[in-house]
Design a protein around this motif. Structure first.
Motif, short mmCIF file in Angstrom:
data_model
loop_
_atom_site.label_atom_id
_atom_site.label_comp_id
_atom_site.label_asym_id
_atom_site.label_seq_id
_atom_site.Cartn_x
_atom_site.Cartn_y
_atom_site.Cartn_z
N MET A 264 -9.44 -9.96 12.27
CA MET A 264 -8.25 -10.00 11.42
C MET A 264 -8.61 -10.13 9.95
SD MET A 264 -5.75 -12.12 13.88
CE MET A 264 -4.55 -12.49 12.60
N ASP A 265 -9.63 -10.93 9.67
CA ASP A 265 -10.10 -11.01 8.29
C ASP A 265 -10.55 -9.64 7.80
OD1 ASP A 265 -9.60 -13.66 8.06
OD2 ASP A 265 -11.61 -14.31 8.58
N ALA A 266 -11.27 -8.92 8.68
CA ALA A 266 -11.76 -7.60 8.28
C ALA A 266 -10.60 -6.65 7.98
CB ALA A 266 -12.64 -7.02 9.38
N MET B 126 -7.58 -7.45 7.00
CA MET B 126 -6.99 -7.88 5.73
C MET B 126 -7.81 -7.34 4.55
SD MET B 126 -4.25 -9.96 5.81
CE MET B 126 -3.33 -10.98 6.97
N ALA B 127 -9.12 -7.52 4.66
CA ALA B 127 -10.00 -7.09 3.58
C ALA B 127 -9.91 -5.57 3.40
CB ALA B 127 -11.44 -7.50 3.87
N LEU C 218 -17.46 -6.49 3.30
CA LEU C 218 -17.18 -7.58 4.24
C LEU C 218 -17.87 -7.35 5.58
CD1 LEU C 218 -15.55 -10.17 4.09
CD2 LEU C 218 -13.69 -9.01 5.23
N LEU D 242 -19.17 -10.15 8.37
CA LEU D 242 -18.57 -10.36 9.69
C LEU D 242 -19.62 -10.17 10.78
CD1 LEU D 242 -15.18 -8.62 9.06
CD2 LEU D 242 -15.55 -11.03 9.53
N MET E 6 -12.86 -12.06 -0.81
CA MET E 6 -11.42 -11.85 -0.95
C MET E 6 -11.00 -12.03 -2.41
SD MET E 6 -9.59 -11.26 1.89
CE MET E 6 -9.75 -11.33 3.67
N THR F 174 -12.11 -9.14 -4.53
CA THR F 174 -11.26 -7.97 -4.33
C THR F 174 -9.96 -8.13 -5.13
OG1 THR F 174 -12.13 -7.90 -2.10
CG2 THR F 174 -10.28 -6.46 -2.59
N LYS G 103 -21.42 -13.32 10.98
CA LYS G 103 -20.58 -14.33 11.63
C LYS G 103 -20.64 -14.16 13.14
CE LYS G 103 -16.05 -16.38 11.04
NZ LYS G 103 -14.65 -16.12 10.68
N TYR H 240 -15.66 -1.35 12.07
CA TYR H 240 -16.96 -1.26 11.43
C TYR H 240 -17.49 0.16 11.38
CZ TYR H 240 -16.71 -6.23 12.31
OH TYR H 240 -16.32 -7.53 12.35
N LEU I 148 -8.62 -5.86 -8.28
CA LEU I 148 -7.30 -5.23 -8.31
C LEU I 148 -6.60 -5.55 -9.63
CD1 LEU I 148 -5.25 -3.57 -6.78
CD2 LEU I 148 -4.36 -5.67 -5.80
N GLY J 157 -12.33 -13.03 13.09
CA GLY J 157 -13.12 -12.22 12.18
C GLY J 157 -12.54 -10.82 12.02
N MET K 251 -16.73 -15.39 2.56
CA MET K 251 -15.59 -14.51 2.79
C MET K 251 -14.45 -14.79 1.82
SD MET K 251 -15.75 -14.27 6.88
CE MET K 251 -14.12 -13.56 7.07
N ASN L 270 0.83 -1.20 0.00
CA ASN L 270 0.00 0.00 0.00
C ASN L 270 0.87 1.25 0.00
OD1 ASN L 270 -2.54 -0.92 -0.16
ND2 ASN L 270 -3.13 -0.51 1.96
N THR M 65 -7.33 -3.64 4.12
CA THR M 65 -6.06 -3.33 3.47
C THR M 65 -6.16 -3.55 1.97
OG1 THR M 65 -5.02 -4.20 5.47
CG2 THR M 65 -3.58 -3.75 3.61
N ASN M 66 -6.79 -4.66 1.59
CA ASN M 66 -6.93 -4.95 0.17
C ASN M 66 -7.80 -3.90 -0.52
OD1 ASN M 66 -5.33 -7.16 0.20
ND2 ASN M 66 -6.99 -8.66 0.27
N ASN M 67 -8.89 -3.52 0.13
CA ASN M 67 -9.76 -2.50 -0.45
C ASN M 67 -9.01 -1.19 -0.64
OD1 ASN M 67 -12.26 -3.53 -1.06
ND2 ASN M 67 -12.91 -3.50 1.09
N ARG M 68 -8.22 -0.85 0.38
CA ARG M 68 -7.47 0.39 0.32
C ARG M 68 -6.49 0.37 -0.85
NH1 ARG M 68 -6.79 1.33 5.97
NH2 ARG M 68 -8.95 1.98 5.76
N LEU M 69 -5.85 -0.79 -1.05
CA LEU M 69 -4.93 -0.93 -2.17
C LEU M 69 -5.67 -0.69 -3.48
CD1 LEU M 69 -2.09 -1.60 -3.06
CD2 LEU M 69 -2.72 -4.00 -3.14
N ASN M 70 -6.85 -1.31 -3.58
CA ASN M 70 -7.69 -1.10 -4.76
C ASN M 70 -7.93 0.39 -4.99
OD1 ASN M 70 -8.06 -3.58 -5.78
ND2 ASN M 70 -10.19 -3.83 -5.15
#
Lengths: 346, 346, 346, 346, 346
Positions: free
Chosen positions: C271-273, C275-276, E203, E207, E275, E278, E210, C194, E282, C269, E271, B283, C278-283
């Motif tokens: 941690m998954d959020a 990660m997601a 996400l 969550l 991922m 996403t 979940k 959230y 990208l 959960g 989930m 990032n 971070t990925n969204n931000r990269l996008n």
């Protein structure tokens, strides 16, 4: 009475045909009596308790199955299971015999192989004084029994337990080479990953290994259940004497399952490593792109500035202006490389 | 009778050779009687129930195994297991003795080490009044028994339980340094990750640690089963008196397995952290690229605009136009930096 | 006889020193008789079955341990376990007493803390009419016993069960504040994730929380086993009357383990959020880069086109050509922004 | 007495209506006696122990349920369960009968299908001499019973065990085609992934497969429990004779659950492979971007340099300068391509 | 005697206050006798074995608890548990009664809700002829008991088992709507993912789902244990007659836990899908960037080339040179678009 006569007559007629597929060995008091037994005489021999019969059947057809059922009086379900040839290893107890379905590892195997491609089913019927083995192509385990029977007939006891032990032992030991092959390939993949960070490690072979471990486990796990069942239940052929031998085979199976689990864990780590490697590589690609872009765009900017058409641009009239501009480009590139080195991007 | 005479004669002949490998200690009423026992006399001594024999065998060859089997009448399978040297820790019960296979931690170890490289097998045969230990290189656990035997022969009871306890205790305690080493390395990796966000933490050592934990678990888990088995089953050597000592060793093994599981969980967290770090870094690289590109491209655009060849471009005739253009470039860069700061990209 | 005299004399000499560390409380028929008991008289008091002794030992040295062992005749292994101070919670049964090792939560704690830093060991020896508690620094649970003993000596029954219950209850309840603290921090992290998508949520505190849960579980899980053991086994101090109280403590421990497991799942959960996220931000970063690049490069292209040196370029002679070119740049930028808006990139 | 009369009269009136939904087959001594039985006579027939009744009910309405309950005296809860039609497979023991709820696989199925869409509930009441089957649309398993009953009435024994076996066997075997379909699709996905690296493998069908496996497992797992229960508990209809047949069905269910677990593991590997593939592709895209950018920006820089307006630029006056510049661009591109080839980016 | 008199007098005085909170229903031989019972008479009524008492307590204060304890002689721990109001569902056996803590689902719920926000505790004391229910706000389950009691007092048996069954049944069935709501939301998320690839699936709601499943499981799992305990243990109120009804509730709880597990697995798949989505997005963004950059940079390069200031550039003098250059730019763009289409980047 009349029925038995008719049956025996029919069997005699069939002997010529059947003896290709059925071989009957008889052992009495530690002496291999004869292999030239007519199939129709099996039921007579079975009634002689001091004799041990080993009947090996290779790729039986419908006729053979009919004769087998008549001579041994097997349960129809056991016959059906033996004919179907895609059983998971299991033990079924019937009043007059034990039906055991086993799977021998054959290999070699590919990633997309199914369980039926890499293993061969061997079905066994065990009674008080007989062992019937059924298989559909030449089997190492059967050959091993044959070899030991011929070499040391005096060691064969009057119960079929020793023969069954040879079979189980050979089959279980046959899984170790497959295990060792996987072991070696995992070592290769591991050293490829940890050794040099250059080479791209492909995920495909790792997933292939994982699937082969799954296939191995699919046969070995029920095999463990089979041995556990044989050891737990009172069996006519499991004497105090050979119990230790069965325990030994059970230990080998436990070692196999242990190794399979360990290897699965190791492969999990390898896959994490590959993922991390891919991510690191992406980072490096992006850094390279950033460095190159920055250097080239800076130089281009300088060129662009001196390409402007302003009337009053003192540098343009400087006789060395051109060379100074080129120098600026080189210097900015050097400065940027130096900077990126410092922040460890290069 | 005749057979025994022949056997003893053969044994006597071998004594010279064998005594290199086999050491026999006899203890009677708390006194270490003698170490100079001929191997051939073992079976005689065994019949004297009030004596305790400890026979230690170092790297036995075929001849030694033959003599051992003759003197002690071990089961062939136990002999075979002891010879093979790649057993998982286990206990086998035989009518006349207990066969126990153990693995002593040796270290040091590398990430690609196999289980057989980091541990050494010690096989034990336990009978009513004897303990036979078999190993293939010098072992700390064996030396520990020797040391205590020589220091306090009066403490050695008439059952082999106390000797076996020393062996188990030393072996189990030998795993703790390996555990502590892993502990320390995990702490290092953790502080590297959580401490400063600068340094790139490599995944390779983490995976190496994970594999070493796997190897540790592969030996410690069956060791726990061995101790559980020894405590559960009625053993001739497990007296009411030393039961607490065996419980103590069992507790240590439980602590080991506990720690291994905890460390595996911690390593899982560490790997997640590394992954997240890599993603964050990507990032940041991309943000840097975006910021630099935007600034340089904006400046280039300005230069490009004033490099157009239109006849009527008033700014070109402005004597300070050139300097104003440069100022525009600088101002746009400042404005962009200010903007990216506000959206927290810098 | 002679030996006991010698022992008692030695003990008497030591009383002055030992009474700093050892406090002896005696209770008879619900009356707290005396705290001024000489250490050397303990073994005499123990023989008086209608009396209840509570001996609390603070940071014992070698001499104290020797005296304790002489007076109470504890098993050497129990003494050793109590001295080592890094036990996992456990119960050991000895013929004359029960040895229980417990861990009291002390906190505050940091992410890299070890188990020994956040908990304090309290070792307990329970006999028919005595309770011996050993600890190494002031402990809340011990103080709680002292407080209740002094407030209501009449409630103390003649068995040590009630005292042990106070100890277990205080220790178990001491884990709940640690649990609540973790609970609150998880809530904070969750609302940060959230609530607003703006802020970058750091993974480090999440992993710290995860590790603290691991540490909590590492002590609470064996504590549950201890209570389960105490409830299952026939103990001299577990009367029909106080059984319900032990069940109650057991319920609390079960609730603790339940909450730990739930929190671990929730953190998973979270941690998954992250990660997601971070990925969204990269996008989003990449989209921004694409949009900016496209706009600036398009404008640069227009500038570049009119910077070409062709002889015949009609637009160059247009008096308003320059302004038209600038307008084209602005229009292309507006069109691109409009386009990227439509495909939801902005 | 009076109540029964009234009941029977009512039943007689209903026969015309009910016989559409209820078919009653009676078997005596291996002869299919009659299908033309009035519903109201059922309770009479039930008292004749040597007769076997099979009552099949298709889509019963309230009236039918009332009659069934009156004739068979079923427990209200069993009736309620049978009416609700969304039971998980289960066995309930009632004093006078066994209630078994089963689910037959119907297919075809889509990724978003619910369990109730892909399976059909069949409820069974088993008593000493009757079997009542209830279903809501035409069912293969019921047709199979009908077929075998009509073909070989002499094989139907006097207990309902054989009929129940046919039902269970047909239902369990009905899951294998669904399993095989999934098997085939997984093979397709696998070969798409491992075969050619070109095509993008979509995650959606993989997740659809995973969900279908979940649905399969949701019915097959309780089915296994049902069979396990039937084999473990003493049932009036489970004779020594047909026990082997029930074992056989149980084996089939075990094979199903085995395969489901294996396929789940394989799908997990497939998903990892897809993730890795996506990451690799991203890497390749970024490399392409870097290579293209570098080549084009270098050429642009050269063009930019010779677009500068310095008075003194010797190259500009070179008659071949233009061509040399173009050559420089081409050469730099070739050099860069060569370089990127060497570092394996192309 | 004196003590009881005093107690009763005190109780009488309190009746006015307490009857707001405590309602006492008495049932004798299937007739609801009276609701106008003074609290102080409870202990008298309890001694009349043929009467069934149902005492419902709403939000009790300290005084109420004191009276309850005096009348029923509850164990102090049970009282304490009932007062604390944050119990996990459990059963405690006391000599004179059974204490059961239950949790009723209340909803609606948000992602950050705690267990205590979405459920309401109902505590139950069950004795031989009484049922005491304690709750803190109006409860559906209690109202259900009231409704059935008033509608059919003749159905209430002399044991409290039927009342407890109504309570358990209503509570368990109350979880199904929560389950169905989650079911529906998962379906929505699934169709959003698999339906159209356009929309970005967030996400956060996944969550949230979940976590709600976690909360559900946190209450349902111990509820299952409660029912299992009630069915296993000999209870005074669990008659052969109502056992089937308890089994039925148990089946419902099993179905709930089954569904929770299935939904957790499905959410795991969802989930993974998000991922993957996403990551794919990208990839697409990067491809777009590459395509746009390449086209624009190529055109810019052409413009740059013709912007060079070489003296000898024949194209510059070509009257159509400008248009040819523009054509070159368009052609190169078309060619590149065609190329990227072929490699499926567009």
């Amino acid at each position: 009475m009349h029925r038995r006569c008719r049956r025996r007559a029919a069997a005699r007629r069939l002997t010529g045909v059947l003896n290709n597929m059925i071989s009957v060995d008889v052992c009495q008091n530690g002496n291999s009596v004869s292999r030239e037994v007519e199939v129709g005489r099996i039921s007579d021999l079975l009634r002689q308790r001091h004799k041990l019969l080993w009947v090996d059947v290779d790729a039986p057809d419908d006729e053979t199955w009919r004769v087998l059922q008549e001579e041994f009086d097997f349960h129809p379900l056991a016959i059906e299971d033996a004919r179907k040839q895609n059983q998971r290893p299991k033990v079924d107890e019937y009043p007059n015999c034990l039906f055991i379905s086993l799977r021998e590892w054959t290999g070699p195997q590919h990633a997309t192989d199914d369980l039926t491609d890499v293993t061969r089913e061997i079905d066994v019927f065990v009674g008080k004084n007989y062992l019937v083995t059924v298989h559909h192509s030449s089997s190492k385990a059967i050959e091993e029994i044959r070899k030991r029977w011929e070499a040391h007939p005096e060691r064969i006891e009057a119960t079929p337990g020793a023969l069954l032990h040879i079979l189980l032992d050979t089959i279980v030991d046959g899984y170790f080479p497959a295990m060792d092959a996987i072991d070696g390939e995992i070592d290769e993949v591991e050293s490829a990953i940890y050794g040099n960070g250059r080479e791209v490690v492909d995920l495909a072979p790792v997933l292939g290994l994982k699937k082969r471990l799954l296939l191995l486990r699919q046969t070995v796990a029920p095999l463990r259940d089979v041995l556990n069942h044989l050891l737990r239940v009172d069996n006519p052929f499991l004497t105090a004497h050979n119990r230790a031998y069965y325990m030994d085979v059970f230990d080998h199976v436990l070692r196999l399952t242990d190794q399979i689990d360990i290897h699965r864990d190791i492969l999990g780590g390898v896959m994490d490593a590959i993922m991390a490697q891919t991510n690191n590589r992406l980072n490096n690609v992006m850094k390279t792109l950033t460095v190159i872009s920055t250097i080239l765009m800076t130089a281009s900017l300088i060129a662009g500035i001196y390409g402007m058409n302003f009337k009053n641009m003192p540098e343009l009239n400087d006789p060395n202006g051109y060379y100074k501009a080129l120098l600026m480009m080189v210097l900015s590139a050097v400065a940027l490389i130096f900077f990126f080195r410092r922040v460890r991007w290069l």
